[in-house]
Write a protein that holds these residues in place. Structure first.
Motif, PDB file in Angstrom:
ATOM      1  N   LEU A  42      17.096  22.929  30.055  1.00 50.47           N
ATOM      2  CA  LEU A  42      16.305  24.074  30.456  1.00 50.47           C
ATOM      3  C   LEU A  42      14.927  23.869  29.831  1.00 50.47           C
ATOM      4  O   LEU A  42      14.635  24.355  28.763  1.00 50.47           O
ATOM      5  CB  LEU A  42      16.974  25.345  29.923  1.00 50.47           C
ATOM      6  CG  LEU A  42      16.346  26.660  30.303  1.00 50.47           C
ATOM      7  CD1 LEU A  42      16.219  26.783  31.795  1.00 50.47           C
ATOM      8  CD2 LEU A  42      17.183  27.782  29.755  1.00 50.47           C
ATOM      9  N   LEU A  81      17.443  22.910  20.549  1.00 55.91           N
ATOM     10  CA  LEU A  81      16.442  23.913  20.837  1.00 55.91           C
ATOM     11  C   LEU A  81      15.102  23.478  20.243  1.00 55.91           C
ATOM     12  O   LEU A  81      15.037  23.116  19.073  1.00 55.91           O
ATOM     13  CB  LEU A  81      16.921  25.218  20.189  1.00 55.91           C
ATOM     14  CG  LEU A  81      15.993  26.381  20.048  1.00 55.91           C
ATOM     15  CD1 LEU A  81      15.910  27.088  21.374  1.00 55.91           C
ATOM     16  CD2 LEU A  81      16.532  27.325  18.994  1.00 55.91           C
ATOM     17  N   VAL A 122      17.238  23.131  25.319  1.00 50.39           N
ATOM     18  CA  VAL A 122      16.360  24.252  25.641  1.00 50.39           C
ATOM     19  C   VAL A 122      14.976  24.045  25.023  1.00 50.39           C
ATOM     20  O   VAL A 122      14.853  23.780  23.838  1.00 50.39           O
ATOM     21  CB  VAL A 122      16.950  25.576  25.101  1.00 50.39           C
ATOM     22  CG1 VAL A 122      16.119  26.743  25.567  1.00 50.39           C
ATOM     23  CG2 VAL A 122      18.386  25.750  25.543  1.00 50.39           C
TER      24      VAL A 122
END
Lengths: 413, 287
Positions: free
Chosen positions: A100, A210, A178
């Motif tokens: 993402l 992340l 992410v």
């Protein structure tokens, strides 16, 4: 023992500067021509976005990838998501990866929310059946059930982002990558996203990587942090420790920092302006380091263009999470008198700041009797280092921002 | 949810060298995406248009009228004893499929650069979806062709032209060849365009010029026999002639030329895929 779900070994990625988006057929054929003749072609500059990076990640870990802009975080994510290939080294993934890197990749404005959920889900690697199974959860998470059959071009930007994140948050793969998407939506939704990521890791035992500049989120959410510094692995470890390390390596700076050339924003009268600043006094002052016990002494050069009745220096010390730790106004001990046009040196001494050893970002402003004359919110960084005196050797173990002495007395009863 | 540890496939990401052919399993895993892209193409192409998919009908009809007036009436070019309208319409049926697929394939990488830079899926999915979604507009055009043909036969009873029964088997095969070739040559240009934008300009007028060396306007029978070998090198020629043969009953087809055309198509498709797959992996770095 559990096998690592991600193994990164000696990963390097080279970019050719100047070649990105600027090659033309003519340039390429002249290169080829030079090569055929055996003449060395003036080669383009190389840039290593990643250099020899190795680490392991275990299943269920939440990894925070931190580093300054250009440290190679995004390149690493792109390699893990298989968008680009490494130049050398390898990554071994024991699971499917969903990445993402952007919210709403592939959303089509003309399609309805429902249609986009299916399309976006498929782009992110879900089958139609998987999306169908999770559809209700996705819509409920995004809080857009009323508008699910409206084209997304009519959505507010908040709804759009919520729906997009909701699709990604319900992906099944074992590894979720992410990039900086926490910076979306309102505070309540941001918290929801953070909670969701936490539950992905904790309850569903999946692995999350992340990237975030929100260091608080990294500390809260991550089990480990990886710090990249100029393409190399800087540190791996508990987030709070790594972030301290990350703070502890300020950019190499000149002893004297030029402030005249910086861009300013906001309404400023600019009759008096900062020219430059340097730190004096301590042994390491040229490196912007000052021991805990010492006074911070700053020397500014000012340029006054028009006569100003009185001047006042304002200073704020921020930690690197952007929280203001301490501030001061020179007017508390008397304003700086009327100044005629000319160049001046202003020496500012901050006695006994008692700031704990960290890197601090300093914002400075000049105020006159009329209004703000000059302001730099992020003028320079300085580092408070451990005391040179023996009594303070345990400073590093203290949390918080300010360290004060406490006078104690023990009496026998 | 259980930790899917042992069942999870192991993926190794490392620099690849040389050329690689299609990873079928990867492609199969993303089959739903392909159908959704086909559907998206269809659902979004005619949003905010009044005529919608009818444009698929009008575009070839209008072109045919212009051809019939300019080349048929004014220049008086022969059309193999067929009514000019049907002759042009049938040629355009094949040609439109080829040119549309070629155009959309050759712009695949550039048009989807933002998407490709953010998420991984087999890049070949996008051109494949184009090939399929253009089939739908082909079917619409085929139906409108039959409508015109029937009108003609009704107006001229006893006309000596009409579709052959073999068309049921062979027309899809010819379309498949056309799809394979347009995909192959489109992938070539997509790969080249990703590095040099010069090819984006080139592919624009390449397709225009190409039509004149394909028997869309001038029938192959009017081409001097000594040039037939050059005509055969154009892999679109035989499919176009086959279309006329199958749908109108008169066309000039030759088994040797068909074999040459098939071989060229195969070579173009395979090399196109190899080149495309080689470029696609470093594409986001140079776009």
């Amino acid at each position: 023992m559990t096998k690592p779900i991600i193994e990164v070994r000696n990963l390097s990625k080279r970019y050719q500067l100047g070649s990105i988006g600027t090659t033309s057929l003519r340039e390429e054929s002249s290169r080829l021509w030079d090569r055929l003749r055996g003449v060395p072609h003036p080669d383009r500059q190389e840039f290593w976005a990643l250099r020899d990076v190795s680490f392991d990640i275990l299943p269920g870990e939440v990894i925070g990838l931190v580093g300054r802009n250009g440290a190679g975080k995004s390149t690493l994510l792109k390699i893990l998501s298989r968008i680009t290939e490494p130049t050398s080294g390898h990554v071994r993934l024991r699971g499917r990866v969903a990445s993402l890197l952007e919210v709403g990749t592939g959303f089509h404005p003309e399609l309805t929310g429902r249609e986009n959920v299916y399309l976006n889900g498929a782009i992110l690697g879900m089958t139609r059946a998987e999306v169908a199974r999770k559809f209700d959860q996705i819509v409920a998470f995004a809080e857009v059930d009323q508008f699910i059959d409206t084209p997304v071009k009519r959505y507010s930007s908040g709804m759009y982002v919520r729906l997009a994140f909701a699709v990604a948050a319900h992906l099944d793969p074992e590894i979720l990558v992410v990039d900086e998407v926490l910076a979306v939506g309102d505070t309540a939704f941001q918290k929801k996203c953070l909670d969701r990521m936490q539950s992905i890791a904790a309850d569903e035992h999946r692995t999350v990587i992340l990237v975030s500049h929100n260091l608080n989120a990294v500390v809260q959410l991550c089990t480990r942090a990886i710090f990249l510094n100029a393409g190399r692995l800087g540190a791996v470890g508990p987030p709070s420790e790594v972030i301290r390390n990350y703070f502890g390596t300020p950019n190499s700076v000149e002893p004297t920092i030029d402030l005249a050339g910086r861009s300013r924003s906001g309404h400023l009268l600019a009759r008096a302006r900062f020219g430059s600043v340097r730190m004096v006094g301590s042994v390491d002052a040229h490196a912007w380091k000052v021991p805990f016990e010492d006074d911070v002494i700053l020397e500014f050069e000012l340029t006054v263009r028009e006569t100003v009745k009185q001047l006042e220096l304002g200073t704020s010390f921020f930690n690197l999470q952007g929280v203001e730790i301490c501030s001061s106004l020179s007017s508390w001990s008397g304003k700086i008198g009327p100044t005629k046009p000319g160049n001046y040196r202003l020496t500012a001494r901050f006695p006994s700041l008692r700031l704990l050893p960290r890197t601090y970002r300093v914002g400075i402003g000049l105020r006159s009797e009329r209004d703000m004359e000059d302001y730099l919110g992020e003028a320079f960084d300085l580092e408070i280092i451990n005391s040179t005196r023996t009594k303070r050797e345990n400073l590093a173990t203290v949390h918080g921002a300010v360290a004060v002495d406490v006078v104690t007395e023990l009496t026998a009863l | 949810m259980t930790p899917p540890e042992s069942s999870a496939p192991e993926i190794v990401i490392e620099p690849t060298h040389g050329f690689h052919f299609v990873k079928w399993r990867d492609l199969y895993a993303y089959r739903d995406l392909m159908w959704l892209l086909v559907w998206r193409d269809f659902a979004t192409r005619y949003k905010q248009t009044i005529l919608g998919p009818l444009w698929h009908v009008f575009q070839p009809l209008l072109t045919t009228v212009v051809f019939a007036v300019i080349f048929g009436q004014i220049a008086k070019l022969p059309t193999d004893d067929l009514p000019p309208t049907l002759f042009y319409l049938c040629g355009l049926l094949a040609w439109n499929y080829f040119s549309q697929t070629f155009n959309s394939t050759s712009s695949t990488l550039i048009a989807n650069a933002a998407l490709f830079g953010k998420v991984y899926f087999p890049r070949l999915i996008v051109p494949l979806a184009n090939v399929v979604s253009n089939c739908f507009s082909f079917v619409i055009q085929l139906l409108s062709f039959f409508a015109v043909l029937l009108t003609y036969q009704w107006a001229h009873p006893g006309a000596a032209f009409g579709p052959r029964w073999e068309a049921i088997v062979f027309l899809p095969l010819v379309l498949l060849q056309l799809a394979a070739f347009s995909l192959g040559i489109g992938l070539w240009l997509a790969a080249l365009t990703s590095k040099f934008r010069d090819f984006a300009v080139l592919s624009g007028f390449l397709i225009q010029l190409w039509m004149y060396v394909t028997p869309i306007i001038l029938p192959l029978t009017k081409v001097p026999p000594q040039w037939h070998i050059y005509v055969a090198l154009n892999p679109v020629t035989m499919p176009v002639e086959c279309f006329r043969y199958l749908l109108l009953g008169t066309g000039w087809i030759n088994p040797t030329l068909i074999l040459v055309s098939l071989a060229t198509t195969g070579a173009t498709l395979v090399s196109g895929i190899l080149l495309f797959q080689r470029v696609e992996k470093s594409f986001v770095d140079v776009v």
